[in-house]
Design a protein around this motif. Structure first.
Motif, PDB file in Angstrom:
ATOM      1  N   MET A  22      40.196  -2.910  70.545  1.00  0.00           N
ATOM      2  CA  MET A  22      38.959  -3.677  70.684  1.00  0.00           C
ATOM      3  C   MET A  22      37.734  -2.790  70.470  1.00  0.00           C
ATOM      4  N   ILE A  23      37.804  -1.562  71.022  1.00  0.00           N
ATOM      5  CA  ILE A  23      36.680  -0.641  70.857  1.00  0.00           C
ATOM      6  C   ILE A  23      36.475  -0.298  69.380  1.00  0.00           C
ATOM      7  N   MET A  24      37.576  -0.021  68.666  1.00  0.00           N
ATOM      8  CA  MET A  24      37.465   0.352  67.253  1.00  0.00           C
ATOM      9  C   MET A  24      36.951  -0.813  66.403  1.00  0.00           C
ATOM     10  N   VAL A  25      37.449  -2.009  66.704  1.00  0.00           N
ATOM     11  CA  VAL A  25      36.981  -3.181  65.954  1.00  0.00           C
ATOM     12  C   VAL A  25      35.500  -3.440  66.244  1.00  0.00           C
ATOM     13  N   GLY A  26      35.083  -3.261  67.503  1.00  0.00           N
ATOM     14  CA  GLY A  26      33.676  -3.421  67.850  1.00  0.00           C
ATOM     15  C   GLY A  26      32.779  -2.422  67.144  1.00  0.00           C
ATOM     16  N   LEU A  27      33.219  -1.159  67.110  1.00  0.00           N
ATOM     17  CA  LEU A  27      32.450  -0.134  66.397  1.00  0.00           C
ATOM     18  C   LEU A  27      32.374  -0.436  64.904  1.00  0.00           C
ATOM     19  N   LEU A  28      33.473  -0.972  64.353  1.00  0.00           N
ATOM     20  CA  LEU A  28      33.463  -1.325  62.930  1.00  0.00           C
ATOM     21  C   LEU A  28      32.459  -2.453  62.672  1.00  0.00           C
ATOM     22  N   CYS A  29      32.380  -3.426  63.594  1.00  0.00           N
ATOM     23  CA  CYS A  29      31.387  -4.507  63.452  1.00  0.00           C
ATOM     24  C   CYS A  29      29.977  -3.929  63.378  1.00  0.00           C
ATOM     25  N   LEU A  30      29.695  -2.981  64.263  1.00  0.00           N
ATOM     26  CA  LEU A  30      28.378  -2.353  64.267  1.00  0.00           C
ATOM     27  C   LEU A  30      28.144  -1.565  62.982  1.00  0.00           C
ATOM     28  N   PHE A  31      29.177  -0.883  62.485  1.00  0.00           N
ATOM     29  CA  PHE A  31      29.040  -0.112  61.249  1.00  0.00           C
ATOM     30  C   PHE A  31      28.735  -1.024  60.061  1.00  0.00           C
TER      31      PHE A  31
END
Length: 451
Positions: A22-31
């Protein structure tokens, strides 16, 4: 005693846990906000380019029309004092000189009927500019000027050199011979220089007011035809001002300081009709002035003739939902991954995110060669098909990719409806997001979040 052996439960690595994913997917959304902002910048750049081309075309065809007149101009003699210094004795004496000044009088009654017709769009490169032609008919009357209110001696008035002036923008786009009827006698207009405002000045031939007047009034009548764009506006200088506008424009925006009469206003698929009736008491300025005319632009009213939402505004509104589309799509993939136990790599999430961003570049590029609706349909189908085919290769079945395709179709359809709405966009959007949240809560209730 029988020995019992216990196999300890294999501990899941943090980087393989749902929390880490979830953290990685969230960071990817921000990227992905970075390329999304670049797309928004592209839309703004193309919109600015269209504005520049529109301004260029308007300059050639005709810009917005503002009308300030007709005004009775009567000259008079006055005396000015000035100091004269003797070069030898340096004594100062006061001398006077005779000068000509001007007094201006607004009409007692001013009636205008304007008919505005939409012309064929003018195309410059990829861009079409909406323009119009306008026919304006004016009539009314002037009462005999009252010089007492201006503290001017009636004996100093030069009645035989009276004229009528009209201030208007867009002089070069006038398409009619300019003549004014004053008590059934015709006088031609001539263009005059004006350094005090953005208006151009049309002034009639001189006439003798005392000879021309009838019952202390001068009735006037004239017509003007313009090429124009954007808007038509008037200043209500008549003691009683009546303005009527008819047009085949389907989406007008009535503008200015004064509202149109609601009981006579009509807007439908064939065009619009609007009327204004303004009295002297409705506006805080006088009926007569001396030396120079006041700037009354703050009292302009009329109609703006622009498309309510152009293609770039629609693209800009669509791009504002980009983060929502990316976030919800990633959420669907994450739920599928958690339910089916199929591992989806962060690189695959990135490819899906970039495909979603590409939707907006496709949308803006196709819109410039077609309509927004067609461009939206083509771009949505292209992106949905790409993501569904990519999902089949990732998930190794067709059940979940079909669900993803249906979800994306519903999401893009929902956003399209919101973009088309104006008054109810917030209401529909809020209800839709509430329904989406409920669906996510329902499908996520069986997921084991302890892994």
């Amino acid at each position: 005693m029988e020995n019992q052996t216990h196999n300890p439960q294999q501990k899941t690595s943090f980087f393989q846990s749902n929390t880490a994913k979830m953290i990685m997917v969230g960071l990817l959304c921000l990227f992905l906000l970075i390329p999304l902002e670049l797309v928004k910048g592209l839309i703004s750049e193309r919109s600015q380019r269209k504005k520049e081309m529109t301004q260029e075309v308007n300059t050639l065809w005709g810009s917005n029309i503002k009308f300030y007149g007709p005004i009775l101009n009567v000259p008079y003699y006055d005396y000015e004092s000035y100091n004269v210094e003797d070069a030898n004795t340096h004594n100062v004496t006061i001398q006077t000189k005779k000068v000509i000044k001007h007094a201006y009088f607004f009409p007692e009654i001013l009636n205008n009927y304007s008919n505005i017709k939409k012309s064929q769009p003018l195309k410059r490169g990829l861009y079409e500019n909406v323009v119009f032609t306008s026919t304006m008919n004016f009539d009314g009357n002037f009462e005999k000027p009252n010089f007492d209110k201006l503290n001017i001696n009636p004996e100093s008035v030069i009645w035989e050199k009276a004229t009528v002036i009209v201030n208007t923008t867009n002089l070069k786009s006038i398409k009619s011979d300019l003549k004014i009827s004053l008590n059934d006698q015709f006088f031609s207009f001539e263009s005059k220089s004006n350094n005090q405002s953005n208006y151009g000045v049309l002034e009639s031939n001189q006439f003798d007011y005392n000879t021309l007047q009838s019952q202390d009034k001068i009735n006037f009548k004239f017509q003007m035809k313009f090429n124009g764009s954007e808007s038509v506006q008037f200043i209500p200088i008549g003691k009683t001002t009546n303005v009527k506008i008819d047009s085949d424009w389907k989406s007008p925006s009535l503008m200015g300081t004064f509202a149109a009469n609601e009981e006579n206003k009509k807007i439908d698929s064939t065009g619009f009709h609007a009327e204004w009736k303004l009295l002297e008491i409705n506006r805080p300025f006088s009926q007569q002035y001396e030396e120079q005319l006041p700037n009354l632009n703050e009292y302009l009213f009329g109609v703006r003739l622009l498309e309510t939402v152009d293609q770039y505004q629609q693209n800009e509104r669509a791009s504002k939902y980009g983060f929502l589309v990316i976030g919800l799509t990633f959420l669907v993939f994450f739920l599928i991954q958690s339910i089916s136990k199929i591992n989806i790599h962060i690189f695959q999430y990135t490819m899906i995110g970039l495909a979603l961003v590409m939707f907006y570049t496709l949308l803006i590029s196709i819109t410039e060669h077609s309509t927004f609706s067609i461009a939206y349909l083509i771009a949505a189908i292209a992106v949905i098909v790409m993501i569904v085919l990519y999902s089949i290769s990732i998930l190794k079945n067709k059940k979940f990719p079909m669900f993803i395709g249906i979800s994306l179709t519903a999401l893009y359809s929902f956003i399209f409806v919101i973009i088309q709405l104006e008054d109810y966009a917030l209401l529909v959007g809020s209800i839709g997001l509430f329904a989406i949240l409920g669906a996510v809560m329902y499908f996520s209730k069986k997921i084991d979040w302890n892994n």
